[in-house]
Design a protein around this motif. Structure first.
Motif, PDB file in Angstrom:
ATOM      1  N   PHE A   1       0.828  -1.207   0.000  1.00 46.26           N
ATOM      2  CA  PHE A   1       0.000   0.000   0.000  1.00 46.26           C
ATOM      3  C   PHE A   1       0.858   1.251   0.000  1.00 46.26           C
ATOM      4  O   PHE A   1       0.540   2.230  -0.655  1.00 46.26           O
ATOM      5  CB  PHE A   1      -0.915   0.035   1.227  1.00 46.26           C
ATOM      6  N   GLU A   2       1.956   1.222   0.746  1.00 47.81           N
ATOM      7  CA  GLU A   2       2.837   2.381   0.843  1.00 47.81           C
ATOM      8  C   GLU A   2       3.749   2.527  -0.371  1.00 47.81           C
ATOM      9  O   GLU A   2       4.413   3.543  -0.527  1.00 47.81           O
ATOM     10  CB  GLU A   2       3.701   2.265   2.099  1.00 47.81           C
ATOM     11  N   GLY A   3       3.800   1.497  -1.211  1.00 45.03           N
ATOM     12  CA  GLY A   3       4.692   1.548  -2.362  1.00 45.03           C
ATOM     13  C   GLY A   3       6.143   1.402  -1.969  1.00 45.03           C
ATOM     14  O   GLY A   3       7.040   1.870  -2.655  1.00 45.03           O
ATOM     15  N   SER A   4       6.377   0.757  -0.841  1.00 42.76           N
ATOM     16  CA  SER A   4       7.744   0.628  -0.352  1.00 42.76           C
ATOM     17  C   SER A   4       8.170  -0.835  -0.334  1.00 42.76           C
ATOM     18  O   SER A   4       7.376  -1.733  -0.550  1.00 42.76           O
ATOM     19  CB  SER A   4       7.860   1.218   1.052  1.00 42.76           C
ATOM     20  N   SER A   5       9.416  -1.029  -0.089  1.00 40.09           N
ATOM     21  CA  SER A   5       9.958  -2.368   0.097  1.00 40.09           C
ATOM     22  C   SER A   5      10.749  -2.326   1.397  1.00 40.09           C
ATOM     23  O   SER A   5      10.893  -1.278   2.006  1.00 40.09           O
ATOM     24  CB  SER A   5      10.846  -2.776  -1.080  1.00 40.09           C
TER      25      SER A   5
END
Length: 174
Positions: A88-92
């Motif tokens: 959802f946050e577009g992070s890894s």
């Protein structure tokens, strides 16, 4: 109106299908590897999985396939982390093997580190979700795009990111 994909619950067969697993493989992870042990249903009750659980299953499957490590290690490494939240946050995030043998999402350099990319997990899962739940999948992607746009208005949209990933695999997003 359709239910939101991230609010839906799935039975064992549906969860396995969406995650790209066989039901016996899922049963092994649940019982032998004690995945989602705290969420075990009572005696005689059927398992029910949230979409977050299904996303975690797909991540564990990818981990096993990509690394060749045993599922027990993958379950221990990823079973307690919110892969869907990171998506959802577009992070890894990076998981590190700590000195005491536990996997932790920490930034310190350790002997073993793995970069976990939830975007890749979704791209591999998307086809199965579209096949079983097309309207819910499209609504889910629109919601993810909106969340990411609010968090970072200058970032690429989710669909632009997905399109880049599909084109790098020689596929289209359609």
């Amino acid at each position: 109106m359709n239910a939101r994909l991230d609010e839906m619950m799935f039975g064992q067969a549906a969860a396995a299908a969406l995650a790209g697993l066989s039901v016996p493989q899922l049963n092994n992870w649940l019982h032998r590897d004690r995945l989602f042990y705290g969420e075990r249903p009572g005696r005689g009750q059927a398992w029910s999985f949230s979409f977050s659980n299904v996303f975690t299953l797909a991540g564990i499957r990818a981990f096993v396939e990509d690394t060749g490590l045993a599922s027990t290690i993958a379950v221990r490494a990823l079973g307690s982390h919110s892969l869907l939240g990171a998506f959802f946050e577009g992070s890894s995030f990076v998981l590190s093997l700590t000195d005491d043998g536990h996997w932790a999402a920490v930034g310190n350099l350790r002997r073993v580190e793995m970069h976990i990319n939830p975007e890749k997990i979704w791209i591999e899962m998307r086809e199965r979700c579209l096949a079983h739940l097309p309207a819910e999948t499209m609504a889910f992607e629109a919601e993810v795009a909106e969340i990411r746009r609010r968090q970072n208005p200058s970032a690429d949209t989710f669909h632009a990111i997905a399109e880049k990933a599909y084109s790098s695999r020689g596929q289209t997003g359609e």
